[in-house]
Design a protein around this motif. Structure first.
Motif, PDB file in Angstrom:
ATOM      1  N   LEU A 117       8.568  -3.505  17.661  1.00  0.00           N
ATOM      2  CA  LEU A 117       6.999  -3.651  17.627  1.00  0.00           C
ATOM      3  C   LEU A 117       6.048  -2.677  17.134  1.00  0.00           C
ATOM      4  O   LEU A 117       6.873  -1.065  18.340  1.00  0.00           O
ATOM      5  CB  LEU A 117       6.265  -3.900  18.700  1.00  0.00           C
ATOM      6  CG  LEU A 117       6.470  -6.103  18.921  1.00  0.00           C
ATOM      7  CD1 LEU A 117       5.523  -6.913  19.923  1.00  0.00           C
ATOM      8  CD2 LEU A 117       5.923  -6.961  17.884  1.00  0.00           C
ATOM      9  N   VAL A 118       5.361  -2.481  16.774  1.00  0.00           N
ATOM     10  CA  VAL A 118       4.538  -0.756  16.501  1.00  0.00           C
ATOM     11  C   VAL A 118       2.450  -1.117  16.487  1.00  0.00           C
ATOM     12  O   VAL A 118       2.320  -1.974  16.562  1.00  0.00           O
ATOM     13  CB  VAL A 118       4.892  -0.534  14.959  1.00  0.00           C
ATOM     14  CG1 VAL A 118       6.204   0.166  14.678  1.00  0.00           C
ATOM     15  CG2 VAL A 118       4.523  -1.543  13.456  1.00  0.00           C
ATOM     16  N   LEU A 119       2.472   0.102  16.408  1.00  0.00           N
ATOM     17  CA  LEU A 119       0.948   0.265  16.530  1.00  0.00           C
ATOM     18  C   LEU A 119       0.792   0.722  15.432  1.00  0.00           C
ATOM     19  O   LEU A 119       1.027   1.958  15.314  1.00  0.00           O
ATOM     20  CB  LEU A 119       0.217   1.271  18.106  1.00  0.00           C
ATOM     21  CG  LEU A 119       0.606   0.062  19.207  1.00  0.00           C
ATOM     22  CD1 LEU A 119      -0.254   1.374  20.320  1.00  0.00           C
ATOM     23  CD2 LEU A 119      -0.137  -1.161  19.570  1.00  0.00           C
ATOM     24  N   ILE A 120       0.433   0.142  13.899  1.00  0.00           N
ATOM     25  CA  ILE A 120      -0.407   0.686  12.780  1.00  0.00           C
ATOM     26  C   ILE A 120      -1.137   1.890  12.652  1.00  0.00           C
ATOM     27  O   ILE A 120      -1.374   2.476  11.925  1.00  0.00           O
ATOM     28  CB  ILE A 120      -0.994  -0.400  12.021  1.00  0.00           C
ATOM     29  CG1 ILE A 120      -1.916  -1.595  12.141  1.00  0.00           C
ATOM     30  CG2 ILE A 120       0.579  -1.507  11.460  1.00  0.00           C
ATOM     31  CD1 ILE A 120      -2.193  -1.865  11.078  1.00  0.00           C
ATOM     32  N   CYS A 121      -2.188   1.927  14.567  1.00  0.00           N
ATOM     33  CA  CYS A 121      -3.047   2.871  14.305  1.00  0.00           C
ATOM     34  C   CYS A 121      -2.179   4.027  14.475  1.00  0.00           C
ATOM     35  O   CYS A 121      -3.057   5.087  14.536  1.00  0.00           O
ATOM     36  CB  CYS A 121      -4.364   2.945  14.853  1.00  0.00           C
ATOM     37  SG  CYS A 121      -3.059   2.852  16.759  1.00  0.00           S
ATOM     38  N   GLN A 122      -1.274   4.118  14.613  1.00  0.00           N
ATOM     39  CA  GLN A 122      -0.621   5.386  15.470  1.00  0.00           C
ATOM     40  C   GLN A 122       0.795   5.795  14.174  1.00  0.00           C
ATOM     41  O   GLN A 122       1.405   6.781  14.261  1.00  0.00           O
ATOM     42  CB  GLN A 122      -0.054   5.062  16.543  1.00  0.00           C
ATOM     43  CG  GLN A 122      -1.027   4.734  17.944  1.00  0.00           C
ATOM     44  CD  GLN A 122      -1.899   6.346  17.574  1.00  0.00           C
ATOM     45  OE1 GLN A 122      -1.395   7.645  18.015  1.00  0.00           O
ATOM     46  NE2 GLN A 122      -3.238   6.095  17.426  1.00  0.00           N
ATOM     47  N   MET A 123       0.962   4.240  14.098  1.00  0.00           N
ATOM     48  CA  MET A 123       2.641   4.625  13.107  1.00  0.00           C
ATOM     49  C   MET A 123       2.424   5.546  11.872  1.00  0.00           C
ATOM     50  O   MET A 123       1.664   5.379  11.147  1.00  0.00           O
ATOM     51  CB  MET A 123       2.524   3.637  12.693  1.00  0.00           C
ATOM     52  CG  MET A 123       4.303   2.911  11.326  1.00  0.00           C
ATOM     53  SD  MET A 123       4.432   1.591  11.349  1.00  0.00           S
ATOM     54  CE  MET A 123       5.797   1.180  10.362  1.00  0.00           C
ATOM     55  N   VAL A 128       1.230  -1.263  -0.094  1.00  0.00           N
ATOM     56  CA  VAL A 128       0.109  -0.136  -0.058  1.00  0.00           C
ATOM     57  C   VAL A 128       0.979   1.340   0.360  1.00  0.00           C
ATOM     58  O   VAL A 128       1.854   1.834   0.434  1.00  0.00           O
ATOM     59  CB  VAL A 128      -0.585   0.098   0.740  1.00  0.00           C
ATOM     60  CG1 VAL A 128      -2.243  -1.127   1.597  1.00  0.00           C
ATOM     61  CG2 VAL A 128      -0.215  -0.199   2.389  1.00  0.00           C
ATOM     62  N   ASP A 129       0.388   1.829  -0.258  1.00  0.00           N
ATOM     63  CA  ASP A 129       0.654   3.262  -0.627  1.00  0.00           C
ATOM     64  C   ASP A 129       0.503   4.336   0.560  1.00  0.00           C
ATOM     65  O   ASP A 129      -0.479   4.677   0.415  1.00  0.00           O
ATOM     66  CB  ASP A 129       1.031   4.617  -1.994  1.00  0.00           C
ATOM     67  CG  ASP A 129       1.720   3.987  -2.747  1.00  0.00           C
ATOM     68  OD1 ASP A 129       2.796   2.691  -2.539  1.00  0.00           O
ATOM     69  OD2 ASP A 129       1.802   3.838  -4.705  1.00  0.00           O
ATOM     70  N   LYS A 142      -1.297   7.879   8.484  1.00  0.00           N
ATOM     71  CA  LYS A 142      -0.966   6.301   9.469  1.00  0.00           C
ATOM     72  C   LYS A 142      -1.098   5.321   8.634  1.00  0.00           C
ATOM     73  O   LYS A 142      -1.846   5.078   7.525  1.00  0.00           O
ATOM     74  CB  LYS A 142      -2.028   6.236  10.198  1.00  0.00           C
ATOM     75  CG  LYS A 142      -1.891   7.316  11.929  1.00  0.00           C
ATOM     76  CD  LYS A 142      -2.503   7.695  12.687  1.00  0.00           C
ATOM     77  CE  LYS A 142      -2.141   8.729  13.793  1.00  0.00           C
ATOM     78  NZ  LYS A 142      -3.272   8.570  14.730  1.00  0.00           N
ATOM     79  N   VAL A 143      -0.627   4.265   9.030  1.00  0.00           N
ATOM     80  CA  VAL A 143      -0.731   3.291   8.168  1.00  0.00           C
ATOM     81  C   VAL A 143      -2.147   2.193   8.217  1.00  0.00           C
ATOM     82  O   VAL A 143      -2.331   1.938   6.856  1.00  0.00           O
ATOM     83  CB  VAL A 143       0.657   2.124   8.404  1.00  0.00           C
ATOM     84  CG1 VAL A 143       0.015   0.744   7.918  1.00  0.00           C
ATOM     85  CG2 VAL A 143       2.324   2.288   8.714  1.00  0.00           C
ATOM     86  N   LEU A 144      -2.645   2.094   9.527  1.00  0.00           N
ATOM     87  CA  LEU A 144      -3.517   1.699   9.662  1.00  0.00           C
ATOM     88  C   LEU A 144      -4.929   2.541   8.301  1.00  0.00           C
ATOM     89  O   LEU A 144      -6.328   1.704   7.658  1.00  0.00           O
ATOM     90  CB  LEU A 144      -4.564   2.065  10.632  1.00  0.00           C
ATOM     91  CG  LEU A 144      -5.957   1.266  10.862  1.00  0.00           C
ATOM     92  CD1 LEU A 144      -5.820  -0.142  10.769  1.00  0.00           C
ATOM     93  CD2 LEU A 144      -6.425   1.651  12.454  1.00  0.00           C
ATOM     94  N   ASP A 145      -4.857   4.011   8.619  1.00  0.00           N
ATOM     95  CA  ASP A 145      -5.453   4.226   7.766  1.00  0.00           C
ATOM     96  C   ASP A 145      -5.232   4.113   5.545  1.00  0.00           C
ATOM     97  O   ASP A 145      -6.281   4.075   4.941  1.00  0.00           O
ATOM     98  CB  ASP A 145      -5.109   6.051   7.875  1.00  0.00           C
ATOM     99  CG  ASP A 145      -6.215   6.434   9.324  1.00  0.00           C
ATOM    100  OD1 ASP A 145      -7.061   5.953   9.963  1.00  0.00           O
ATOM    101  OD2 ASP A 145      -5.263   7.454   9.393  1.00  0.00           O
ATOM    102  N   ALA A 146      -4.275   3.961   5.631  1.00  0.00           N
ATOM    103  CA  ALA A 146      -3.409   3.942   4.439  1.00  0.00           C
ATOM    104  C   ALA A 146      -4.297   2.178   3.908  1.00  0.00           C
ATOM    105  O   ALA A 146      -4.708   2.564   2.926  1.00  0.00           O
ATOM    106  CB  ALA A 146      -1.897   3.795   4.129  1.00  0.00           C
ATOM    107  N   ALA A 147      -4.291   1.357   4.915  1.00  0.00           N
ATOM    108  CA  ALA A 147      -4.830   0.391   4.288  1.00  0.00           C
ATOM    109  C   ALA A 147      -6.663   0.088   4.429  1.00  0.00           C
ATOM    110  O   ALA A 147      -6.350  -0.601   2.986  1.00  0.00           O
ATOM    111  CB  ALA A 147      -4.276  -0.928   5.884  1.00  0.00           C
ATOM    112  N   LEU A 200      -7.059  -4.573   7.825  1.00  0.00           N
ATOM    113  CA  LEU A 200      -6.261  -4.765   9.357  1.00  0.00           C
ATOM    114  C   LEU A 200      -6.994  -4.559  10.810  1.00  0.00           C
ATOM    115  O   LEU A 200      -7.829  -3.977  10.816  1.00  0.00           O
ATOM    116  CB  LEU A 200      -4.293  -3.945   9.202  1.00  0.00           C
ATOM    117  CG  LEU A 200      -3.878  -3.805   8.055  1.00  0.00           C
ATOM    118  CD1 LEU A 200      -2.502  -2.786   8.628  1.00  0.00           C
ATOM    119  CD2 LEU A 200      -3.370  -5.049   7.668  1.00  0.00           C
ATOM    120  N   PRO A 201      -6.488  -5.490  11.140  1.00  0.00           N
ATOM    121  CA  PRO A 201      -6.962  -5.724  12.627  1.00  0.00           C
ATOM    122  C   PRO A 201      -6.956  -4.771  13.943  1.00  0.00           C
ATOM    123  O   PRO A 201      -5.339  -3.968  13.682  1.00  0.00           O
ATOM    124  CB  PRO A 201      -6.139  -6.993  13.765  1.00  0.00           C
ATOM    125  CG  PRO A 201      -4.873  -7.275  12.611  1.00  0.00           C
ATOM    126  CD  PRO A 201      -5.042  -6.348  11.448  1.00  0.00           C
TER     127      PRO A 201
END
Length: 342
Positions: free
Chosen positions: A77-83, A17-18, A24-29, A36-37
């Protein structure tokens, strides 16, 4: 500006994904319809925890310790909702692609070159249509290629670099094999369908020395890795050992010599198992692994070959008490010949 994020799911599927600058990664996904979970999306529950394999990013300060501890963050480890990425990244996602309502990508390509190498292997080159996006993958990964008219497919690692419309593969010749029979009558202009990318065997970021161990057509993913390293102007110390059964199985050695001229700290050695060979290095790969490399600090080992070779190397490292900084391997099993039917 966008950053490319590779999402590696636990079932081997990889999706790219771009991610926009500041996104944030979660938003991009979600924008790419990949669920994503997540439960809270606020850095509170920890449900979206993944592992960052490579890349630069910011996690901010809007998450709580129960969701991601300081030790976990230090381990990648990361939280993708914040990354929020600040470079291309690779993430390991601890669920299946299907559970995120996504799956493998399929694309078409045209045969441009078929080059046999004696009875050992075939170089297959394909071209993706100019109007289509060049397929994204991580150097070392593979795709499934449908064999026309058979209803079956075969899996092959890319030997070419990611992001190109030209795709390369090194395919072992199997007498009366499904793909081999098709390649014997295939020609430039024929169309193929590919599904992927897949696999957890890929080049990781780093600056430590690299030991590449290739068995037969297991050379393919290393050609992809070497091309990426050469284009990046890598100064890493890299040594590749290429082991085969017979002299005729040594293919594309000229490409390795080319990388030796492009990469200032790259060396390679070829090994032939056949005792009747006149090759200067005979035996098994484990007999030709330089002690100074294995004993050196921070060495990362990558291994791709048939199961007996992979098992032998793993046993050797354990027996010698050698603990590389990281050890990544992929076994491949040649496809069986077609069975005659009554």
């Amino acid at each position: 500006m966008c950053y490319r994020i590779a999402l590696n799911f636990e079932d081997g599927v990889t999706r790219f994904v771009d991610c926009k600058k500041g996104e944030k990664v979660l938003d991009a996904a979600f924008r790419n319809k990949i669920n994503l979970p997540m439960d809270c999306s606020d850095g509170v529950c920890g449900t979206c925890k993944c592992r960052a394999e490579s890349g630069a990013y910011d996690l901010g300060e809007d998450y709580i310790e129960d969701a991601l501890t300081e030790d976990e963050a230090a381990e990648g480890l990361v939280l993708i909702c914040q990354m929020v990425p600040s470079s291309d990244c690779v993430l390991s996602v601890p669920v299946t692609a299907a559970s995120c309502k996504t799956g493998q990508q399929t694309f078409a390509a045209t045969v441009t070159r078929i080059e046999p190498h004696h009875d050992a292997a075939v170089v297959l080159e394909l071209s993706v249509d100019d109007g289509d996006a060049a397929p994204a993958f991580l150097p070392g990964q593979y795709v499934n290629i449908d064999v026309p008219g058979s209803g079956g497919h075969r899996s092959y690692s890319f030997s070419s670099a990611p992001g190109e419309h030209r795709l390369g593969f090194l395919i072992k010749k199997i007498p009366d094999g499904l793909m081999g029979n098709w390649l014997a009558r295939a020609k430039a202009g024929d169309r193929l369908t590919l599904t992927g990318p897949m696999g957890s065997f890929y080049l990781r970021e780093g600056d430590g020395p690299l030991l590449f161990l290739a068995g037969g057509t297991g050379l393919a993913p290393f050609l992809s890795m070497l091309e990426v390293l050469a284009r990046a102007g890598s100064r890493r110390h890299i040594h590749l050992i290429y082991g085969v059964t017979r002299d005729l199985d040594l293919v594309l050695v000229d490409q390795l010599a080319g990388y030796a001229s492009r990469l200032p700290n790259f060396t390679f050695a070829t090994v032939v198992a056949d005792p009747a060979s006149d090759h200067p290095r005979k035996g098994w790969v484990t007999q030709h692994m330089p002690d100074e490399i294995l004993a050196g600090p921070g060495v990362e080992v990558y291994l791709c070959g048939p199961p007996p070779m992979v098992d032998a190397v793993r046993h050797y490292l354990d027996e010698q008490g050698i603990r590389p900084a990281s050890f990544h391997y992929e076994k491949f099993t040649p496809n069986l010949p077609l069975k005659a039917t009554a």
